[in-house]
Structure formats: C-alpha cells, structure tokens
Scaffold this active site. Structure first.
Site, PDB file in Angstrom:
ATOM      1  N   GLU A  58      11.779  -0.360   5.103  1.00  0.00           N
ATOM      2  CA  GLU A  58      12.671  -1.522   4.964  1.00  0.00           C
ATOM      3  C   GLU A  58      11.914  -2.857   4.997  1.00  0.00           C
ATOM      4  O   GLU A  58      12.389  -3.848   4.442  1.00  0.00           O
ATOM      5  CB  GLU A  58      13.737  -1.504   6.057  1.00  0.00           C
ATOM      6  N   GLY A  59      10.762  -2.900   5.682  1.00  0.00           N
ATOM      7  CA  GLY A  59       9.954  -4.121   5.708  1.00  0.00           C
ATOM      8  C   GLY A  59       9.496  -4.487   4.295  1.00  0.00           C
ATOM      9  O   GLY A  59       9.673  -5.619   3.831  1.00  0.00           O
ATOM     10  N   HIS A  60       8.924  -3.503   3.597  1.00  0.00           N
ATOM     11  CA  HIS A  60       8.512  -3.736   2.211  1.00  0.00           C
ATOM     12  C   HIS A  60       9.719  -4.113   1.347  1.00  0.00           C
ATOM     13  O   HIS A  60       9.653  -5.019   0.519  1.00  0.00           O
ATOM     14  CB  HIS A  60       7.901  -2.462   1.605  1.00  0.00           C
ATOM     15  N   GLN A  95      -2.818 -12.284   7.955  1.00  0.00           N
ATOM     16  CA  GLN A  95      -3.009 -12.055   6.518  1.00  0.00           C
ATOM     17  C   GLN A  95      -2.324 -13.154   5.706  1.00  0.00           C
ATOM     18  O   GLN A  95      -2.908 -13.708   4.763  1.00  0.00           O
ATOM     19  CB  GLN A  95      -2.434 -10.684   6.171  1.00  0.00           C
ATOM     20  N   SER A 137       6.307  -0.231  10.172  1.00  0.00           N
ATOM     21  CA  SER A 137       4.950  -0.129   9.631  1.00  0.00           C
ATOM     22  C   SER A 137       4.763   1.272   9.071  1.00  0.00           C
ATOM     23  O   SER A 137       5.284   2.240   9.638  1.00  0.00           O
ATOM     24  CB  SER A 137       3.937  -0.368  10.762  1.00  0.00           C
ATOM     25  N   GLY A 139       4.716 -10.399   4.204  1.00  0.00           N
ATOM     26  CA  GLY A 139       5.505 -10.281   5.425  1.00  0.00           C
ATOM     27  C   GLY A 139       4.867 -10.991   6.608  1.00  0.00           C
ATOM     28  O   GLY A 139       3.645 -10.945   6.781  1.00  0.00           O
ATOM     29  N   MET A 188       0.847  -1.194   0.000  1.00  0.00           N
ATOM     30  CA  MET A 188       0.000   0.000   0.000  1.00  0.00           C
ATOM     31  C   MET A 188       0.890   1.254   0.000  1.00  0.00           C
ATOM     32  O   MET A 188       0.430   2.357   0.305  1.00  0.00           O
ATOM     33  CB  MET A 188      -0.931   0.011   1.212  1.00  0.00           C
ATOM     34  N   ASP A 240       2.324  -9.261   9.134  1.00  0.00           N
ATOM     35  CA  ASP A 240       0.870  -9.448   9.058  1.00  0.00           C
ATOM     36  C   ASP A 240       0.599 -10.955   9.021  1.00  0.00           C
ATOM     37  O   ASP A 240       0.211 -11.517   7.997  1.00  0.00           O
ATOM     38  CB  ASP A 240       0.333  -8.741   7.823  1.00  0.00           C
TER      39      ASP A 240
HETATM   40  P1  AMP Z   1       1.336  -2.955   3.509  1.00  0.00           P
HETATM   41  O1  AMP Z   1       1.884  -1.898   2.616  1.00  0.00           O
HETATM   42  O2  AMP Z   1       1.255  -2.558   4.948  1.00  0.00           O
HETATM   43  O3  AMP Z   1       0.054  -3.553   2.970  1.00  0.00           O
HETATM   44  O4  AMP Z   1       2.385  -4.142   3.495  1.00  0.00           O
HETATM   45  C1  AMP Z   1       2.780  -4.761   2.276  1.00  0.00           C
HETATM   46  C2  AMP Z   1       3.567  -5.998   2.581  1.00  0.00           C
HETATM   47  O5  AMP Z   1       4.720  -5.665   3.358  1.00  0.00           O
HETATM   48  C3  AMP Z   1       2.786  -7.027   3.417  1.00  0.00           C
HETATM   49  O6  AMP Z   1       3.075  -8.330   2.933  1.00  0.00           O
HETATM   50  C4  AMP Z   1       3.324  -6.824   4.800  1.00  0.00           C
HETATM   51  O7  AMP Z   1       3.222  -7.979   5.608  1.00  0.00           O
HETATM   52  C5  AMP Z   1       4.764  -6.489   4.504  1.00  0.00           C
HETATM   53  N1  AMP Z   1       5.354  -5.772   5.634  1.00  0.00           N
HETATM   54  C6  AMP Z   1       4.900  -4.637   6.217  1.00  0.00           C
HETATM   55  N2  AMP Z   1       5.669  -4.299   7.260  1.00  0.00           N
HETATM   56  C7  AMP Z   1       6.628  -5.252   7.374  1.00  0.00           C
HETATM   57  C8  AMP Z   1       7.717  -5.479   8.265  1.00  0.00           C
HETATM   58  N3  AMP Z   1       7.982  -4.659   9.264  1.00  0.00           N
HETATM   59  N4  AMP Z   1       8.489  -6.566   8.048  1.00  0.00           N
HETATM   60  C9  AMP Z   1       8.222  -7.415   7.023  1.00  0.00           C
HETATM   61  N5  AMP Z   1       7.225  -7.253   6.136  1.00  0.00           N
HETATM   62  C10 AMP Z   1       6.431  -6.194   6.314  1.00  0.00           C
END
Ligand code: AMP
Length: 279
Positions: A35-37, A153, A185, A147, A30, A150
């Site tokens: 760094e997670g993404h 999810q 996040s 990730g 989104m 979640d």
């Molecule tokens: P989002 O943009 O929040 O929908 O996240 C997109 C993807 O990035 C999802 O698969 C999340 O699980 C993953 N993600 C978000 N934050 C993290 C994180 N801190 N570590 C690993 N993956 C993450």
C-alpha cells in the site's frame, strides 16, 4: 497498461506522450508492492495525465553482505496491482539493460549520503542516486513521487535534481502504516510473528517522541534518550541509529523545532528496519 523492458522502446513512447501535452508522473519501485507504493501511484494518477511506474531491484544500492539475492520479488503480482490502479506504463528492465558490462558512471551527493543510513550503508545512496538519475533521464517525468518512509532518500534526491539543474519536481508523500503502526516495507516479509511484534518498538518509540514534543519538550538529548530507552526495552531490537536532525543538512540539532526530522534504523534480529517522523 503497457509493460516495457528496454530503454530503446520506452523513450519514443514517452516522447510521443509528452509531445501530445500530457504531464507525466513517475513512481520508481523495487517491486513486491504494498500500500505504501500504491499510495505514490495513486497520487500520480490523481494529479498527472499519464503515470509511469518502474519495477527494478537495483544491485548498485546493495553492499555484498546485504540482501540482494533474497530481496522479495513477484513481478506478476506487481503488474496486476499496477494495472488495477490504472498505471499507463510499467518499465521493468533487466540488470544488463540498466548496467551493461562496461558501465562506469555513478552519482554521489556528498555529505548527505554519509549521514544517518549512510553510516552503516556507505554505498547505498550512491546506488540510489545513480539509478534514480538514470530512470529520470529515461522517463523524463514532470513529477517523480517518493515516500517519506525513506526520508533521507527524498532529501538527497531533491538535492541531486537541484544541483544537476533538472526540471523534474520531486514530490514526497506520507508514510503508509499497518493498522498497528508498523511502516509498510517490502522487507517486513522477512519478519516472523515474534519479530513482527518486536518491530512495533520503532513506531512506539517515535510516538513517545511525538508525545514529548506535544508536551513542549524541546531537548533533542532528552527525546533521543526516551526513544533509545523504548527500543532498548525490546530484547530483539538493536539500534543502528537514532538521530534528530534538520532536514536541510541532516546534521543533529540540540533544540527540536517544527520541521525537525527524527529518524531511526533498528535491527530486529538481523532484519534492518527504518522509520521517521517530522515534528
Ligand atoms: P522501494 O520499493 O522500497 O524502493 O520503495 C519505492 C518507493 O516507495 C520509495 O519512494 C519509498 O519511499 C516508497 N515507500 C516505501 N514504503 C513506503 C511506505 N510505507 N509509505 C510510503 N511510501 C513508501
């Protein structure tokens, strides 16, 4: 790096890429990338021939009282980060492209969608499953990366692709944390300095749980109480849920074993954060 915003345009590009024998990896986001993404993107680039990332804030997963309008966005910055990582193609559609005016079809994964986060966010996983299924049909990847952050999810999406006999593999990669332990996040940007400090109680409580498990504590009741006590001690924090469940059906367990999921959601003032560990 090519940036595409329409379904008519992206489908033929990917058809050609796949016809040439490339294995396609896909990372759905989104946006407002951190760094997670990027860890998901790197895993795809490392293991696949061609990587597609999407940036789309999905209205279907936000309830009317949630933060759709305020959700942080910065597409220019996101595109620069994705290009730097070496992503091949970005899909960044409009809301109308994904949900035209006469849109009618939604996907639900019963039971699993109603537990943990589904209690306080009853339409959330219906929205997530719907957009992910649509994106998987559009991109048709060999592997889609999600990730562990979640956790629910990822479990629900694995069930969805299994139940719907899809050929895509759902790969799950570890949580990326700030140096002090806070799970990264996009919503962390809502936290002011004091709230940011208070938010550390999520990680602290999970570390406490881990140390109890390391000391051979197996009682879910005792571990749950220890987590709750750690969070209660933080005045800005209010528990949404603390659950200790098995990863198959997300139902509570009495005995904590290898592979048990400890998941929590906590409000820091009005900001809802989630975190988890697998024992
Ligand atoms: P989002 O943009 O929040 O929908 O996240 C997109 C993807 O990035 C999802 O698969 C999340 O699980 C993953 N993600 C978000 N934050 C993290 C994180 N801190 N570590 C690993 N993956 C993450």
């Amino acid at each position: 790096m090519e940036v595409v915003s329409t379904i008519d345009r992206i489908k033929p590009i990917l058809k050609e890429i796949k016809a040439a024998g490339n294995k396609v990896g896909f990372v759905a986001t989104m946006g407002f990338l951190h760094e997670g993404h990027l860890s998901l993107v790197r895993e795809s680039i490392r293991t696949m021939d061609y990587t597609v990332a999407s940036v789309f804030v999905n209205p279907a997963q936000f309830a009317p009282n949630e933060d759709l309008a305020e959700y942080p966005r910065d597409i220019e910055r996101d595109l620069a980060l994705l290009e730097k990582e070496g992503v091949n193609l970005v899909f960044s559609p409009s809301v109308e492209e994904m949900y035209p005016e006469d849109y009618k079809t939604y996907v639900e994964v019963h039971d699993l969608q109603s537990r943990l986060c589904g209690v306080s966010r009853p339409i959330f996983f219906r929205g997530v499953c719907t957009i992910v299924l649509k994106l998987l049909h559009i991109v048709n990847p060999d592997v889609a990366f999600f990730g562990q952050k979640d956790a629910q999810q990822a479990i629900i999406l694995k069930k969805m692709v299994q139940d719907l006999n899809m050929d895509v593999l759902i790969a799950v990669t570890p949580i990326v944390r700030e140096p002090d332990g806070l799970a990264m996040s996009s919503r962390n940007t809502y936290l002011d300095e004091h709230q940011r400090q208070a938010a550390l109680c999520l990680y602290r409580s999970l570390e406490k749980a881990r140390s109890l498990v390391d000391k051979s504590e197996q009682s879910a009741l005792k571990i749950r109480e220890a987590i709750r006590a750690e969070i209660f001690a933080e005045p800005k924090a209010e528990i949404d849920y603390v659950e200790i469940v098995n990863t198959r059906n997300l139902l509570p367990v009495n005995v904590v074993e290898r592979g048990t999921l400890i998941a929590l959601a906590v409000f820091i003032d009005k900001i809802r954060l989630i975190d988890n560990i697998i024992v």
